[in-house]
Design an enzyme around this catalytic site. Structure first.
Site, mmCIF file in Angstrom:
data_model
loop_
_atom_site.group_PDB
_atom_site.id
_atom_site.type_symbol
_atom_site.label_atom_id
_atom_site.label_comp_id
_atom_site.label_asym_id
_atom_site.label_seq_id
_atom_site.Cartn_x
_atom_site.Cartn_y
_atom_site.Cartn_z
ATOM 1 N N SER A 89 1.070 -0.945 -0.191
ATOM 2 C CA SER A 89 -0.177 0.491 0.122
ATOM 3 C C SER A 89 0.593 1.276 0.119
ATOM 4 C CB SER A 89 -1.093 0.345 1.477
ATOM 5 O OG SER A 89 -2.019 1.140 1.635
ATOM 6 N N TYR B 137 -0.671 -0.820 9.735
ATOM 7 C CA TYR B 137 -1.481 -0.417 8.820
ATOM 8 C C TYR B 137 0.420 -0.287 7.855
ATOM 9 C CZ TYR B 137 -3.655 -0.855 4.268
ATOM 10 O OH TYR B 137 -4.098 -1.116 3.308
ATOM 11 N N LYS C 9 2.369 -3.025 6.181
ATOM 12 C CA LYS C 9 2.854 -3.098 4.198
ATOM 13 C C LYS C 9 3.950 -2.674 3.562
ATOM 14 C CE LYS C 9 -1.285 -3.835 2.842
ATOM 15 N NZ LYS C 9 -1.509 -5.065 2.250
#
Length: 189
Positions: free
Chosen positions: A76, A89, A93
């Site tokens: 991401s 998060y 990633k």
């Protein structure tokens, strides 16, 4: 792990080969770091990084034995740019990007390993987030997300399918250990 190993084995047995692997599992969970428990952190890492690791662990020997293949892992833009309340998060990633680069070296020259790091794409994971961020109004949430990139729109699944199919194709035969960033220009702003 056993279920994943069995799924890879079944796919190989039923299809005869595994030439391309697309690792795209994940989940969204956000909030200030001080509200996170270790259990919540471990789930984030387990789903994103652990899932990617396990798939690669079981498909790589198959791909090597058949003389090659291509793996595309999903990261991401959160791996590259800071975003509010997104530390776990982004860390997960970012770990996928680093893992993939290392695995590309280990898998070469027979198997190519690359990453696609999308920006804001309309998916089953993002639509509820945008609706929530738009105060219950999906269009308002989509507009907020679209405003963050140069193209002023959110991406659609086809905006990711093209780069992924390119990475799987012979047109990308000289690419491994790299990250493509289809993000509407968000990381350049």
């Amino acid at each position: 792990e056993e279920g994943l190993r069995d799924a890879v084995g079944t796919a190989h047995r039923e299809m005869g080969r595994i030439d391309c692997v697309f690792n795209a599992a994940g989940h969204a969970d956000f909030g200030p770091i001080e509200t996170w428990t270790l259990e919540r952190w471990n789930r984030m890492m387990g789903v994103h990084v652990g899932g990617t690791f396990l798939v690669c662990k079981y498909v790589l020997p198959i791909m090597r034995s058949q003389g090659g293949g291509s793996i595309v892992n999903v990261a991401s833009i959160a791996a590259m740019v800071a975003q509010p309340n997104n530390s776990p998060y982004g860390a997960a990633k970012g770990a996928i990007v680093g893992f993939s680069r290392q695995l590309a070296l280990e898998a070469a020259p027979l198997v190519r390993v690359n990453v696609v790091a999308p920006g804001r794409i309309r998916t089953g994971m993002t639509v509820p987030l945008w609706q929530q961020r738009g105060g219950g109004n999906l269009d308002a949430g989509v507009s907020q997300a679209a405003a963050l990139n140069m193209l002023k729109r959110v991406g659609e699944p086809d905006d990711i399918a093209g780069p992924v199919c390119f990475l799987f194709s012979d047109d990308a035969a000289f690419m491994t250990g790299t990250t493509l960033v289809p993000d509407g220009g968000e990381t350049a702003v």
